[in-house]
Design a protein around this motif. Sequence first.
Motif, mmCIF file in Angstrom:
data_model
loop_
_atom_site.group_PDB
_atom_site.id
_atom_site.type_symbol
_atom_site.label_atom_id
_atom_site.label_comp_id
_atom_site.label_asym_id
_atom_site.label_seq_id
_atom_site.Cartn_x
_atom_site.Cartn_y
_atom_site.Cartn_z
ATOM 1 N N ALA A 96 -2.932 -6.300 9.443
ATOM 2 C CA ALA A 96 -3.142 -4.986 10.052
ATOM 3 C C ALA A 96 -2.458 -4.970 11.423
ATOM 4 N N LYS A 97 -1.775 -3.872 11.728
ATOM 5 C CA LYS A 97 -1.066 -3.778 13.008
ATOM 6 C C LYS A 97 -2.046 -3.727 14.177
ATOM 7 N N THR A 98 -3.214 -3.188 13.926
ATOM 8 C CA THR A 98 -4.268 -3.170 14.941
ATOM 9 C C THR A 98 -5.555 -3.662 14.290
ATOM 10 N N SER A 99 -6.495 -4.120 15.097
ATOM 11 C CA SER A 99 -7.758 -4.592 14.545
ATOM 12 C C SER A 99 -8.560 -3.408 14.021
ATOM 13 N N HIS A 100 -9.295 -3.630 12.936
ATOM 14 C CA HIS A 100 -10.083 -2.577 12.308
ATOM 15 C C HIS A 100 -11.566 -2.858 12.476
ATOM 16 N N THR A 101 -12.339 -1.794 12.642
ATOM 17 C CA THR A 101 -13.792 -1.939 12.714
ATOM 18 C C THR A 101 -14.419 -1.650 11.363
ATOM 19 N N SER A 102 -13.599 -1.298 10.368
ATOM 20 C CA SER A 102 -14.097 -1.049 9.024
ATOM 21 C C SER A 102 -13.154 -1.682 8.016
ATOM 22 N N MET A 103 -13.666 -2.649 7.276
ATOM 23 C CA MET A 103 -12.867 -3.267 6.217
ATOM 24 C C MET A 103 -12.688 -2.310 5.045
ATOM 25 N N LYS A 109 -8.918 -9.012 -5.814
ATOM 26 C CA LYS A 109 -9.234 -10.208 -5.030
ATOM 27 C C LYS A 109 -8.306 -10.384 -3.830
ATOM 28 N N SER A 110 -7.181 -9.695 -3.825
ATOM 29 C CA SER A 110 -6.261 -9.813 -2.696
ATOM 30 C C SER A 110 -6.602 -8.854 -1.555
ATOM 31 N N LEU A 111 -7.562 -7.964 -1.787
ATOM 32 C CA LEU A 111 -7.973 -7.012 -0.752
ATOM 33 C C LEU A 111 -9.005 -7.648 0.178
ATOM 34 N N PRO A 112 -9.144 -7.129 1.389
ATOM 35 C CA PRO A 112 -10.190 -7.633 2.286
ATOM 36 C C PRO A 112 -11.567 -7.394 1.672
ATOM 37 N N PRO A 113 -12.569 -8.158 2.066
ATOM 38 C CA PRO A 113 -13.931 -7.901 1.580
ATOM 39 C C PRO A 113 -14.438 -6.570 2.106
ATOM 40 N N THR A 114 -15.466 -6.034 1.469
ATOM 41 C CA THR A 114 -16.070 -4.793 1.944
ATOM 42 C C THR A 114 -16.834 -5.060 3.240
ATOM 43 N N ASP A 115 -17.196 -3.991 3.932
ATOM 44 C CA ASP A 115 -17.962 -4.131 5.174
ATOM 45 C C ASP A 115 -19.242 -4.929 4.947
#
Length: 254
Positions: free
Chosen positions: A105-112, A130-136
């Motif tokens: 991600a180009k910037t940090s995210h507060t929501s996966m 499985k290649s996606l980030p985990p859920t919040d």
Amino acid sequence: MFALLVFFCWKWQYEANISMRNSNGRVIEINAMAKELGHKSLQLLAVHAITGCDDVSYLFGKGKASAVSIMMKHDVGLEALGEQGATLCDVLTAGYKCISLLYNAKTSHTSMNQLRHAIFISKRDTTKIKSLPPTDATLDEHIKRDHLQTMLWKAADEPEPPDVNISEFGWDISDGVPSPCTGVSEVAPPELMKVVACGCSAQNACSRNNCSCHATKVSCTSFCKCAAHDSCNNPHTSHDENVSDGENEMTDQE
């Protein structure tokens, strides 16, 4: 062991020569490594935990080398992990920042959840779940376990481990046996589920156009009230066992 040696070598500024031999027989100079990492040495235990260890799960396709590189390039604030006085907000904020950068991600995210969506729609081909980030919800529990494990490692030079309740750190205790808590959340927004899932439960379920799936000529699924079982009379429903297995596998991975 390597991460522990580097952490304490920098923390206590040992003057004694410390080295270790890896599985390939190469000698690693711990003092030199701690000096190269500098104050970032204090984040190394958290990086080791957050990317997976004996007691913490790993993120698919995200290795420790990538995490160390991010630690060196960015101020992710992982020093908070493992500190007994750190607030949960500080711990989660640092964890989310590190994980979002791991997924480029180009910037940090507060929501996966938002990052998962952004990555999914950016791919031309179908993205492997499985290649996606985990859920919040899942990542919250993961970071809590990272925090606890790092806390135990940081207390390695203390006579006793921290007196904490591990059920507050992503673990569920059943009959005295701990198991990782899983993030529980809706598989999709309620508005979407109303579109893609019918609520048919009559004897001749899904046989008429008042079934939303039947009317739109799509197959019923396990998310429908009929669960796409043999009692479903939607002519478009696939009763192939392989399809059901595939859906279950995708749900498990999420």
